[in-house]
Write a protein that holds these residues in place. Sequence first.
Motif, PDB file in Angstrom:
ATOM      1  N   ILE A  54      69.947  33.883 -77.560  1.00 44.12           N
ATOM      2  CA  ILE A  54      70.693  35.065 -77.110  1.00 44.12           C
ATOM      3  C   ILE A  54      71.276  35.831 -78.291  1.00 44.12           C
ATOM      4  O   ILE A  54      71.217  37.066 -78.330  1.00 44.12           O
ATOM      5  CB  ILE A  54      71.801  34.661 -76.109  1.00 44.12           C
ATOM      6  N   SER A  55      71.813  35.115 -79.273  1.00 39.58           N
ATOM      7  CA  SER A  55      72.351  35.815 -80.444  1.00 39.58           C
ATOM      8  C   SER A  55      71.235  36.519 -81.210  1.00 39.58           C
ATOM      9  O   SER A  55      71.460  37.587 -81.810  1.00 39.58           O
ATOM     10  CB  SER A  55      73.106  34.850 -81.356  1.00 39.58           C
ATOM     11  N   LEU A  56      70.025  35.957 -81.188  1.00 43.19           N
ATOM     12  CA  LEU A  56      68.893  36.580 -81.880  1.00 43.19           C
ATOM     13  C   LEU A  56      68.414  37.852 -81.171  1.00 43.19           C
ATOM     14  O   LEU A  56      67.651  38.630 -81.753  1.00 43.19           O
ATOM     15  CB  LEU A  56      67.743  35.585 -82.014  1.00 43.19           C
ATOM     16  N   MET A  57      68.859  38.078 -79.927  1.00 45.76           N
ATOM     17  CA  MET A  57      68.541  39.321 -79.212  1.00 45.76           C
ATOM     18  C   MET A  57      69.532  40.436 -79.552  1.00 45.76           C
ATOM     19  O   MET A  57      69.408  41.555 -79.059  1.00 45.76           O
ATOM     20  CB  MET A  57      68.574  39.081 -77.702  1.00 45.76           C
ATOM     21  N   GLY A  58      70.506  40.128 -80.392  1.00 42.02           N
ATOM     22  CA  GLY A  58      71.622  41.041 -80.614  1.00 42.02           C
ATOM     23  C   GLY A  58      71.258  42.431 -81.089  1.00 42.02           C
ATOM     24  O   GLY A  58      71.965  43.400 -80.786  1.00 42.02           O
ATOM     25  N   LYS A  59      70.156  42.557 -81.817  1.00 45.16           N
ATOM     26  CA  LYS A  59      69.801  43.878 -82.352  1.00 45.16           C
ATOM     27  C   LYS A  59      69.389  44.858 -81.256  1.00 45.16           C
ATOM     28  O   LYS A  59      69.352  46.071 -81.492  1.00 45.16           O
ATOM     29  CB  LYS A  59      68.717  43.745 -83.422  1.00 45.16           C
ATOM     30  N   LEU A  60      69.101  44.348 -80.070  1.00 48.12           N
ATOM     31  CA  LEU A  60      68.812  45.244 -78.945  1.00 48.12           C
ATOM     32  C   LEU A  60      70.050  46.029 -78.527  1.00 48.12           C
ATOM     33  O   LEU A  60      69.943  47.081 -77.877  1.00 48.12           O
ATOM     34  CB  LEU A  60      68.294  44.443 -77.743  1.00 48.12           C
ATOM     35  N   CYS A  61      71.235  45.506 -78.874  1.00 47.29           N
ATOM     36  CA  CYS A  61      72.494  46.171 -78.515  1.00 47.29           C
ATOM     37  C   CYS A  61      72.868  47.260 -79.513  1.00 47.29           C
ATOM     38  O   CYS A  61      73.878  47.957 -79.340  1.00 47.29           O
ATOM     39  CB  CYS A  61      73.634  45.150 -78.435  1.00 47.29           C
ATOM     40  N   GLU A  62      72.069  47.397 -80.558  1.00 46.22           N
ATOM     41  CA  GLU A  62      72.371  48.341 -81.629  1.00 46.22           C
ATOM     42  C   GLU A  62      71.385  49.506 -81.600  1.00 46.22           C
ATOM     43  O   GLU A  62      70.401  49.494 -80.867  1.00 46.22           O
ATOM     44  CB  GLU A  62      72.281  47.620 -82.988  1.00 46.22           C
ATOM     45  N   ALA A  63      71.654  50.520 -82.428  1.00 45.43           N
ATOM     46  CA  ALA A  63      70.731  51.647 -82.580  1.00 45.43           C
ATOM     47  C   ALA A  63      69.415  51.143 -83.186  1.00 45.43           C
ATOM     48  O   ALA A  63      69.427  50.226 -84.015  1.00 45.43           O
ATOM     49  CB  ALA A  63      71.349  52.709 -83.477  1.00 45.43           C
ATOM     50  N   PRO A  64      68.277  51.713 -82.767  1.00 48.25           N
ATOM     51  CA  PRO A  64      68.151  52.781 -81.772  1.00 48.25           C
ATOM     52  C   PRO A  64      68.055  52.282 -80.340  1.00 48.25           C
ATOM     53  O   PRO A  64      68.085  53.067 -79.400  1.00 48.25           O
ATOM     54  CB  PRO A  64      66.828  53.438 -82.177  1.00 48.25           C
ATOM     55  N   TYR A  65      67.941  50.951 -80.173  1.00 54.66           N
ATOM     56  CA  TYR A  65      67.586  50.415 -78.845  1.00 54.66           C
ATOM     57  C   TYR A  65      68.653  50.652 -77.792  1.00 54.66           C
ATOM     58  O   TYR A  65      68.333  50.793 -76.604  1.00 54.66           O
ATOM     59  CB  TYR A  65      67.265  48.922 -78.957  1.00 54.66           C
ATOM     60  N   ASP A  66      69.915  50.693 -78.200  1.00 61.39           N
ATOM     61  CA  ASP A  66      70.971  50.897 -77.206  1.00 61.39           C
ATOM     62  C   ASP A  66      70.788  52.214 -76.469  1.00 61.39           C
ATOM     63  O   ASP A  66      71.213  52.361 -75.318  1.00 61.39           O
ATOM     64  CB  ASP A  66      72.363  50.822 -77.865  1.00 61.39           C
ATOM     65  N   LYS A  67      70.095  53.181 -77.111  1.00 64.31           N
ATOM     66  CA  LYS A  67      69.850  54.481 -76.476  1.00 64.31           C
ATOM     67  C   LYS A  67      68.413  54.640 -75.987  1.00 64.31           C
ATOM     68  O   LYS A  67      68.169  55.348 -75.009  1.00 64.31           O
ATOM     69  CB  LYS A  67      70.159  55.602 -77.474  1.00 64.31           C
ATOM     70  N   THR A  68      67.452  54.004 -76.654  1.00 62.39           N
ATOM     71  CA  THR A  68      66.044  54.267 -76.321  1.00 62.39           C
ATOM     72  C   THR A  68      65.502  53.370 -75.210  1.00 62.39           C
ATOM     73  O   THR A  68      64.564  53.751 -74.504  1.00 62.39           O
ATOM     74  CB  THR A  68      65.142  54.094 -77.563  1.00 62.39           C
ATOM     75  N   VAL A  69      66.062  52.191 -75.039  1.00 60.29           N
ATOM     76  CA  VAL A  69      65.599  51.299 -73.965  1.00 60.29           C
ATOM     77  C   VAL A  69      66.120  51.810 -72.625  1.00 60.29           C
ATOM     78  O   VAL A  69      67.283  52.211 -72.503  1.00 60.29           O
ATOM     79  CB  VAL A  69      66.089  49.852 -74.213  1.00 60.29           C
ATOM     80  N   ASP A  70      65.256  51.803 -71.621  1.00 62.81           N
ATOM     81  CA  ASP A  70      65.663  52.237 -70.270  1.00 62.81           C
ATOM     82  C   ASP A  70      66.299  51.048 -69.552  1.00 62.81           C
ATOM     83  O   ASP A  70      65.668  50.373 -68.723  1.00 62.81           O
ATOM     84  CB  ASP A  70      64.443  52.760 -69.507  1.00 62.81           C
ATOM     85  N   TRP A  71      67.567  50.800 -69.864  1.00 59.30           N
ATOM     86  CA  TRP A  71      68.261  49.613 -69.369  1.00 59.30           C
ATOM     87  C   TRP A  71      68.365  49.576 -67.852  1.00 59.30           C
ATOM     88  O   TRP A  71      68.433  48.490 -67.257  1.00 59.30           O
ATOM     89  CB  TRP A  71      69.657  49.532 -69.977  1.00 59.30           C
ATOM     90  N   THR A  72      68.378  50.725 -67.210  1.00 58.04           N
ATOM     91  CA  THR A  72      68.527  50.742 -65.752  1.00 58.04           C
ATOM     92  C   THR A  72      67.314  50.158 -65.036  1.00 58.04           C
ATOM     93  O   THR A  72      67.374  49.852 -63.849  1.00 58.04           O
ATOM     94  CB  THR A  72      68.756  52.175 -65.231  1.00 58.04           C
ATOM     95  N   LYS A  73      66.212  50.003 -65.768  1.00 58.44           N
ATOM     96  CA  LYS A  73      64.988  49.460 -65.167  1.00 58.44           C
ATOM     97  C   LYS A  73      64.835  47.958 -65.433  1.00 58.44           C
ATOM     98  O   LYS A  73      63.854  47.350 -65.023  1.00 58.44           O
ATOM     99  CB  LYS A  73      63.756  50.195 -65.720  1.00 58.44           C
TER     100      LYS A  73
END
Length: 269
Positions: A54-73
Amino acid sequence: MSACGGPKIKSELRVFESADELATDLAEYISQLSENSVKERGCFTIALSGGSLISLMGKLCEAPYDKTVDWTKWFVFWADERAVAKNHIDSNYKLTKDLFLSKVPILNSHVFSINDNVTVGDAAAEYEFAIRQLVKIRTVGVSESNDCPKFDLILLGMGPDGHVASLFPHHPALELKEEWVTYITDSPKPPPERITFTLPVINSASNVAMVAVGEEKATAVHLATAGTGENFDASSLPARMVQPTDGKLVWFLDSTAASVLDVSNGSSG
């Protein structure tokens, strides 16, 4: 429905000099799968495990992914969970909530945690029922090879003993063919009661990522990915039994976890 057996499927090995480099590539890998799944199916179903993963997934919470990933899906599941309260230090849900879910705008209604108010057996049955309902409406896909759910990605860590999810060496749970979700009450590491996906479900995923960091994983990584003789007992190393039927398996390793690999066995990231 086949959980294992047959020839060893060659997997992709990605080896990184550091855990930080691994985390960078893992974020891009997950982001790309999310984008592809949303385009193809309108959603992205991901099942997580616990530990350092889980800690290794942390970069998904940062730019650019925090804005580019369609989290609602995103629809989030757990490949395994400990039978403890959601606020307990051993809870995979708590770990994921603290380090990941609280930092990205995934809808609460799309987070499918395991019921912590019933017995471990009832919790496993309820979780399987919930997944079956989502397969019926195709939020979760269905395997072309069997009736198992076809998650877009199952993300797994691996223990030094080669266990994955809560499937431990030589455990009877490794032999289950019909169940999607099962439970154990005799985990060799605490806490003893756990809920876990079975091998047929793991092996029906479109994509499986196995993440291993640290020198203590090196021998298990080698045995899980190397060719072995006819007499090798696969149940002694559950990670070796992860062989997606129609999907893709990618290993993410830091240099210490890959330290006893034959370098010709994989590609370096």
